[in-house]
Write an enzyme that holds these catalytic residues in place. Structure first.
Site, mmCIF file in Angstrom:
data_model
loop_
_atom_site.group_PDB
_atom_site.id
_atom_site.type_symbol
_atom_site.label_atom_id
_atom_site.label_comp_id
_atom_site.label_asym_id
_atom_site.label_seq_id
_atom_site.Cartn_x
_atom_site.Cartn_y
_atom_site.Cartn_z
ATOM 1 N N LYS A 11 -26.882 -16.710 45.825
ATOM 2 C CA LYS A 11 -28.303 -16.595 45.478
ATOM 3 C C LYS A 11 -28.638 -15.154 45.103
ATOM 4 O O LYS A 11 -29.362 -14.898 44.152
ATOM 5 C CB LYS A 11 -29.180 -17.018 46.658
ATOM 6 C CG LYS A 11 -29.325 -18.524 46.785
ATOM 7 C CD LYS A 11 -30.401 -18.856 47.800
ATOM 8 C CE LYS A 11 -30.448 -20.350 48.064
ATOM 9 N NZ LYS A 11 -31.351 -20.685 49.162
ATOM 10 N N ASP A 36 -37.336 -21.590 48.665
ATOM 11 C CA ASP A 36 -37.006 -22.820 49.371
ATOM 12 C C ASP A 36 -36.907 -23.919 48.322
ATOM 13 O O ASP A 36 -37.743 -23.980 47.413
ATOM 14 C CB ASP A 36 -38.062 -23.161 50.430
ATOM 15 C CG ASP A 36 -37.520 -24.164 51.436
ATOM 16 O OD1 ASP A 36 -36.352 -24.036 51.824
ATOM 17 O OD2 ASP A 36 -38.255 -25.078 51.832
ATOM 18 N N SER A 37 -35.878 -24.747 48.421
ATOM 19 C CA SER A 37 -35.618 -25.755 47.393
ATOM 20 C C SER A 37 -35.269 -27.092 47.999
ATOM 21 O O SER A 37 -34.913 -27.186 49.169
ATOM 22 C CB SER A 37 -34.415 -25.365 46.525
ATOM 23 O OG SER A 37 -34.440 -24.042 46.139
ATOM 24 N N LYS A 83 -25.223 -24.890 34.529
ATOM 25 C CA LYS A 83 -26.203 -25.305 35.547
ATOM 26 C C LYS A 83 -27.230 -24.198 35.776
ATOM 27 O O LYS A 83 -28.428 -24.452 35.855
ATOM 28 C CB LYS A 83 -25.501 -25.660 36.861
ATOM 29 C CG LYS A 83 -26.506 -26.053 37.942
ATOM 30 C CD LYS A 83 -25.900 -26.266 39.320
ATOM 31 C CE LYS A 83 -27.001 -26.326 40.361
ATOM 32 N NZ LYS A 83 -26.532 -26.372 41.738
HETATM 33 P P1 IMP Z 1 -32.162 -24.277 49.761
HETATM 34 O O1 IMP Z 1 -33.585 -24.185 50.157
HETATM 35 O O2 IMP Z 1 -31.861 -23.634 48.437
HETATM 36 O O3 IMP Z 1 -31.215 -23.805 50.851
HETATM 37 O O4 IMP Z 1 -31.824 -25.840 49.543
HETATM 38 C C1 IMP Z 1 -32.011 -26.814 50.560
HETATM 39 C C2 IMP Z 1 -31.166 -28.032 50.272
HETATM 40 O O5 IMP Z 1 -31.591 -28.661 49.040
HETATM 41 C C3 IMP Z 1 -29.671 -27.768 50.075
HETATM 42 O O6 IMP Z 1 -28.985 -27.772 51.305
HETATM 43 C C4 IMP Z 1 -29.255 -28.933 49.187
HETATM 44 O O7 IMP Z 1 -29.055 -30.090 49.970
HETATM 45 C C5 IMP Z 1 -30.474 -29.145 48.320
HETATM 46 N N1 IMP Z 1 -30.359 -28.358 47.067
HETATM 47 C C6 IMP Z 1 -31.113 -27.285 46.692
HETATM 48 N N2 IMP Z 1 -30.737 -26.812 45.492
HETATM 49 C C7 IMP Z 1 -29.707 -27.605 45.095
HETATM 50 C C8 IMP Z 1 -28.870 -27.612 43.917
HETATM 51 O O8 IMP Z 1 -28.978 -26.781 42.999
HETATM 52 N N3 IMP Z 1 -27.947 -28.586 43.869
HETATM 53 C C9 IMP Z 1 -27.763 -29.511 44.848
HETATM 54 N N4 IMP Z 1 -28.489 -29.543 45.962
HETATM 55 C C10 IMP Z 1 -29.463 -28.590 46.092
#
Ligand code: IMP
Length: 202
Positions: free
Chosen positions: A12, A69-70, A173
């Site tokens: 990241k 956050d994703s 990607k």
């Molecule tokens: P984070 O907030 O970026 O840590 O994402 C939280 C969760 O969302 C991750 O553990 C994945 O399960 C899912 N996630 C977020 N971004 C992606 C991506 O680009 N590809 C696949 N899964 C994702």
């Protein structure tokens, strides 16, 4: 001036550093502050979690901070797994189990619409809080395909594509992902012609 990126994830950090460059701003990360407590991501929304993470650094270090956050939002599941994306199938985090659970939940479901969403929060020592988001719309496949990436990548096919994220190389990607869109929005809204110090007044 200094801006702290609220992550210890080297991938990241690299992605963020490659997109956000500001004259006169030194980009630091949570790695530079080993004593910071880990933040419990217990918010109901991506926004709440991103703000909580950024604010914890601003409060502790007295500096500007940016956090993300994703997660994945599936239309037929009313937005699930959403903020629970990482632990959809329970603790500990298990990407394969999450993907199996998602396929199970969508068994017999013709509506495969889904989107990845990233929220970025920027917080400042003056109390300011700014938020942008990035979305990557797509659909959930019927079986896992590809072995690049992480998380739900083997199941997610972005709009306009026939391949899953996991079948693409990381360069492709990273051009179209939710994080790329959020970072581009942040770059334009926060770090374009202005700088964070100017923003504090506005
Ligand atoms: P984070 O907030 O970026 O840590 O994402 C939280 C969760 O969302 C991750 O553990 C994945 O399960 C899912 N996630 C977020 N971004 C992606 C991506 O680009 N590809 C696949 N899964 C994702």
């Amino acid at each position: 001036m200094q801006l702290v990126l609220a992550t210890r994830n080297p991938h990241k950090l690299e992605e963020i550093r490659s997109i956000i460059r500001m004259n006169g701003v030194e980009l630091l990360s949570a790695l530079d502050f080993p004593d910071l407590p880990d933040v419990v991501e217990d918010g109901d929304t991506f926004e709440a979690n991103a703000v909580k993470k950024a604010k914890s650094i601003t409060d502790a270090a007295g500096l500007w901070a940016m956090a993300d956050d994703s997660g994945l939002e599936v239309e037929a599941l009313d937005g699930a797994p959403g903020v629970y994306s990482a632990r959809y199938a329970g603790e500990p985090v298990d990407y394969d189990a999450n993907n199996r659970k998602l396929l199970c939940e969508l068994d017999g479901q013709p509506n495969r619409n889904a989107r990845f969403r990233t929220v970025l929060a920027l917080t400042g020592p003056d109390g300011s809080v700014r938020i942008v988001e990035g979305i990557c719309p797509g659909r959930i496949g019927f079986e896992e395909k590809g072995d690049h990436g992480f998380g739900y990548d083997p199941l997610f096919i972005p709009d306009g594509e026939t391949r899953t994220f996991a079948e693409m190389d990381s360069e492709k990607k990273n051009r179209i992902s939710h994080r790329a869109h959020a970072l581009a929005a942040a770059s334009a809204a926060w770090f374009g012609d202005t700088n964070v110090l100017t923003m504090a007044a506005g």
